[in-house]
Design a protein around this motif. Structure first.
Motif, PDB file in Angstrom:
ATOM      1  N   LYS A 196       0.830  -1.200   0.000  1.00 59.41           N
ATOM      2  CA  LYS A 196       0.000   0.000   0.000  1.00 59.41           C
ATOM      3  C   LYS A 196       0.870   1.258   0.000  1.00 59.41           C
ATOM      4  O   LYS A 196       0.610   2.217  -0.744  1.00 59.41           O
ATOM      5  CB  LYS A 196      -0.923   0.007   1.214  1.00 59.41           C
ATOM      6  N   GLU A 197       1.911   1.260   0.835  1.00 58.54           N
ATOM      7  CA  GLU A 197       2.809   2.415   0.894  1.00 58.54           C
ATOM      8  C   GLU A 197       3.449   2.673  -0.475  1.00 58.54           C
ATOM      9  O   GLU A 197       3.544   3.824  -0.926  1.00 58.54           O
ATOM     10  CB  GLU A 197       3.899   2.183   1.944  1.00 58.54           C
ATOM     11  N   SER A 204       1.443   6.485  -7.069  1.00 55.23           N
ATOM     12  CA  SER A 204       0.280   7.213  -7.572  1.00 55.23           C
ATOM     13  C   SER A 204       0.299   8.690  -7.224  1.00 55.23           C
ATOM     14  O   SER A 204      -0.166   9.529  -7.996  1.00 55.23           O
ATOM     15  CB  SER A 204      -1.002   6.580  -7.021  1.00 55.23           C
ATOM     16  N   SER A 205       0.842   9.038  -6.061  1.00 52.27           N
ATOM     17  CA  SER A 205       0.822  10.448  -5.655  1.00 52.27           C
ATOM     18  C   SER A 205       2.183  10.964  -5.199  1.00 52.27           C
ATOM     19  O   SER A 205       2.504  12.131  -5.400  1.00 52.27           O
ATOM     20  CB  SER A 205      -0.196  10.655  -4.527  1.00 52.27           C
ATOM     21  N   ASP A 227       0.893   4.020  -2.999  1.00 51.11           N
ATOM     22  CA  ASP A 227       0.647   5.439  -2.733  1.00 51.11           C
ATOM     23  C   ASP A 227       1.800   6.294  -3.238  1.00 51.11           C
ATOM     24  O   ASP A 227       1.596   7.391  -3.788  1.00 51.11           O
ATOM     25  CB  ASP A 227       0.440   5.674  -1.236  1.00 51.11           C
TER      26      ASP A 227
END
Length: 815
Positions: free
Chosen positions: A741-742, A748-749, A745
């Protein structure tokens, strides 16, 4: 793999080609073995040593269960005097022989009465820390009485030996140790040390202080044989019986199911996966101990009030009935609880090389401020695990650690080695003093080797000099002198796993060997790697020999792999040995053995900057690709596994560390999930991958190479790890699922964050790294990644973004 001795069993790598159930496959990979991967190196500066307690907790909660009597028997066999030829029939009954031998000491001496008094004081103590002194007095009185005891096959006590042990109160005196520049602080309740160390801790010479009092000076971890951690939940405990007779000794039933469990730590902000808040066996033992107290008092009351012809209950009968009542109570309470949840075993290790001098284990700057902050109310099982990790770290290639937890009046023996953790069923040292005396006899007669010290490298604690090992193949004596004080040494903090340590080493025999023509590294320095690989896996020396055959044919590999000068396997150190002795049916499943490999010295790639770094990184990419084509799968790409050496004016990149690698012949499925979490491909950080349902492809290693590239650009400046404002630290603190998840993220951002900037040393390289990271994001997409053929992955993820002057070939060393 379940058996009568295995309870909360930790994950292991199965034997090759063995059938594995889907449930076991979830945690059957080399990556999923407890804290092996989080603490393989604790060299990431800025992460406190205390932070690893959560990962240590994951190890200790997945213990193996053993019967205490079997452990006593196994340890007694290890203590046998090699000069005495003890028949197998007598060796197999050492526990029974020892119990008979210690029984008179529990009844027929003045010291026995003194021990009983100290145990009574312990039982009547209302506070945990007030009970330390009584326990220490009882144990040391028993040791004193055991001095003269002779047991056939067991070495006699050596009265003039300064290394003889005693129990010593330590709390609240802290103990310190340095790990890659990070300093730990621990306060074990009671420690087992030598008489000499006890005197030294009081400043030497005679002193009025006693072992029941904390020392004047800090004990050193290198001097501690064992620790005892206490937990008190009841103010009053059953008093000792008036006598321990033969009938008692034979009839007393040790509750085999009395084990502790790792419960949820309510004070910790982050909780190891798999921990439970429900009361487990540890809580059951509290309640069962209280039930034992009530039962013992009730039976003792019956014995004191004879009526008519009713026989008086003897102490043996009281203890016998109480033990059976305890067993029934324990089983009844246990039946009310659900089985412990299996933990998510995805752990990670940091890979930052040390960038500042590592002080010796107990060295302290005069002006250094010590952080007095400690975690609150850690579970005693976790505290015990932390102490075991400190004892491992204090020595060179320590084989195992034995420690204890005292829960009310039950003592639990814990055995730690690099395979997993073994907890023995509890011994009630008040009601079952003879068994406790046998345990003390073992501790008194154990030599350094039985305590787990590796005397091949450390003849006495903390002292390492030149050692000589006879090579089995060549019959040549190989001299080795490890540099224990070097700034370049890499030590280990943790419990399970490979436990890799690196030391500069000097060797006249190895330095005189002729270098093979396909090696170009002319460094005179040598480095010794000591580690514990799994025995069932293809060994690193075997894989490297295949790599060297490829290097002789492939110019893209030649000069870009580490030079193994010599290796040795310590066959007798197999962790399967103790498990066979304990009767584990799966003793060899996941077993580990100690290796030493001596390499030609290399330099971490992170010491380079600019295009020198990028050029070396690209050379590694090309080498990795060539090896993959020839059937060698590295599968553990991380910054610490990329190295360099200098040849003339060129920095030559090296793909290092093959102890998690495989070859086509030995891993046909490719579904073993290996790697270092922050640098693993997103596809391998899923539940399906953890379950062994995702094949490890070339594109996954290609992605790992890109993660390493971006990691170094953002975290290193001028060859050193940034000391502050360092991005991506969180990736080192989370498990596989959260790390995915990290990283998602971040792609993506995070890449669009204007505040995300590379260091000045890697500004130019970051432009390339960012393009490669965007390619990863584009390839994965909302539905996950698609499978690519190897050449497509190489071209679209890596080569497409490399400058033309490097793209067409590797910078090869000159002939």
């Amino acid at each position: 793999m379940a058996n009568n001795n295995a309870g909360a069993t930790g994950p292991k790598t199965p034997l090759r080609n063995s059938a594995v159930s889907p449930e076991l496959k979830l945690k059957s990979t080399p990556h999923a073995v407890g804290s092996a991967v989080v603490s393989e190196h604790i060299s990431t500066l800025g992460i406190e040593v205390d932070d690893v307690r959560l990962w240590i907790g994951r190890d200790v909660q997945n213990f193996r269960k053993s019967d205490a009597d079997k452990m006593l028997q196994a340890l007694l066999e290890r203590c046998t005097d090699p000069s005495q030829s003890l028949p197998d029939s007598e060796k197999s009954t050492l526990r029974e022989t020892s119990l008979k031998a210690v029984l008179p000491l529990c009844n027929e001496t003045d010291v026995a009465q003194e021990i009983a008094k100290h145990l009574s004081d312990f039982c009547e103590s209302e506070r945990e820390n007030a009970s330390y002194a009584s326990f220490v007095r009882a144990a040391n009185c028993a040791l004193l009485e055991l001095n003269k005891l002779k047991v056939p096959g067991i070495p006699d006590f050596k009265p003039e030996d300064d290394t003889n042990i005693l129990f010593h109160t330590n709390d609240p005196m802290p103990m310190y140790q340095n790990h890659q520049g990070e300093r730990s602080k621990r306060k074990p309740d009671v420690v087992v040390v030598s008489h000499k160390c006890a005197r030294d801790a009081f400043g030497g010479g005679r002193t009025s202080k006693k072992p029941t009092e904390p020392p004047n000076n800090n004990f050193r971890w290198v001097d501690v044989r064992s620790t005892v951690e206490f937990k008190r939940s009841r103010k009053r405990l059953p008093l000792p019986p008036s006598a321990y007779n033969k009938e008692y000794n034979m009839d007393y039933v040790v509750p085999k199911d009395l084990h502790m469990a790792y419960l949820k730590e309510t004070n910790d902000s982050a909780e190891p996966a798999g921990s439970t808040s429900a009361a487990g066996p540890a809580q059951i033992s509290y309640e069962a101990s209280d039930e034992l107290r009530q039962t013992s008092e009730r039976l003792r009351g019956k014995a004191a009030e004879p009526t008519g012809s009713t026989p008086v209950a003897s102490p043996a009968q009281i203890a016998y009935e109480a033990s059976h009542e305890l067993r029934r109570t324990s089983e009844r309470l246990r039946g009310k609880r659900e089985a412990d949840q299996k933990r998510n075993s995805d752990h990670l290790h940091s890979n930052e090389p040390p960038t500042k001098r590592s002080r010796s284990n107990n060295e302290k700057k005069a002006d250094e401020k010590v952080d007095e902050k400690e975690p609150k109310k850690l579970h005693p099982i976790v505290q015990n695990g932390l102490y075991a990790a400190e004892m491992f770290a204090a020595h060179i290639a320590r084989l195992h650690v034995i420690s204890s937890i005292v829960m009310n009046d039950i003592i639990y023996i814990w055995y730690f080695d690099r395979q997993d953790v073994i907890q023995c069923s509890g011994i009630n040292f008040v009601q079952d003093l003879p068994r406790f005396m046998v345990l003390l006899l073992i501790m008194q007669r154990m030599e350094y080797k039985q305590w787990g010290l590796n005397q091949e490298f450390e003849p006495t604690p903390g002292v390492s000099d030149k050692t000589v090992i006879k090579d089995r193949k060549t019959n040549i004596d190989i001299d080795l002198k490890l540099d224990m004080k070097s700034d370049e040494r890499t030590t280990h903090y943790g419990l399970r796993g490979r436990a890799t340590t690196l030391f500069p080493v000097e060797s006249q025999a190895l330095s005189g060997l002729k270098q093979a023509p396909h090696f170009r590294n002319k460094s005179a320095g040598l480095v010794a790697k000591l580690y514990w690989p799994e025995e069932s896996r293809e060994s690193e020396p075997e894989i490297l020999n295949q790599v060297y055959q490829i290097a002789q044919q492939e110019t893209e590999v030649r000069g870009h792999v580490p030079e193994m000068v010599w290796f040795y396997k310590f066959e007798e150190t197999s962790t399967a040995n103790i498990r066979k002795a304990l009767g584990f049916e799966d003793a060899e499943c996941g077993s580990r053995v100690l290796y030493i490999i001596v390499f030609r010295k290399l330099i971490p790639i992170t010491t380079l900057g600019g295009m020198e770094f990028f050029s070396a990184w690209w050379q590694v990419v090309i080498c990795h690709r060539a090896l993959w084509k020839n059937g060698v799968r590295h599968r553990d790409v991380s910054p610490s596994n990329l190295m360099v050496y200098k040849l003339g004016d060129l920095w030559i990149g090296v793909l290092n560390d093959y102890d998690l690698s495989s070859t086509q012949n030995h891993s046909p499925s490719g579904r073993e999930r290996t790697g270092t979490v922050p640098f693993m491909a997103l596809d391998l950080l899923t539940k399906q991958a953890i379950a062994g349902e995702v094949e490890h492809l070339y594109q996954h290693d290609a992605e790992s190479l890109i993660w390493v590239l971006g990691w170094v650009c953002l975290r290193y400046e001028g060859g050193k790890l940034l000391s502050k404002d360092r991005p991506l630290d969180e990736w080192l603190r989370v498990d596989a699922i959260r790390c995915r998840k990290e990283k998602n993220d971040f792609l993506s951002s995070g890449l669009r964050d204007q505040n995300l900037r590379p260091s000045r040393s890697h500004h130019e390289t970051w432009v390339i790294a960012r393009k490669c990271l965007v390619a990863i994001w584009s390839h994965n997409g909302p539905d996950g990644s698609t499978k690519m053929v190897d050449d497509e992955a190489f071209q679209s993820l890596l080569k497409a973004y490399v400058p033309k002057d490097l793209r067409e070939g590797v910078i090869l060393p000159a002939e």
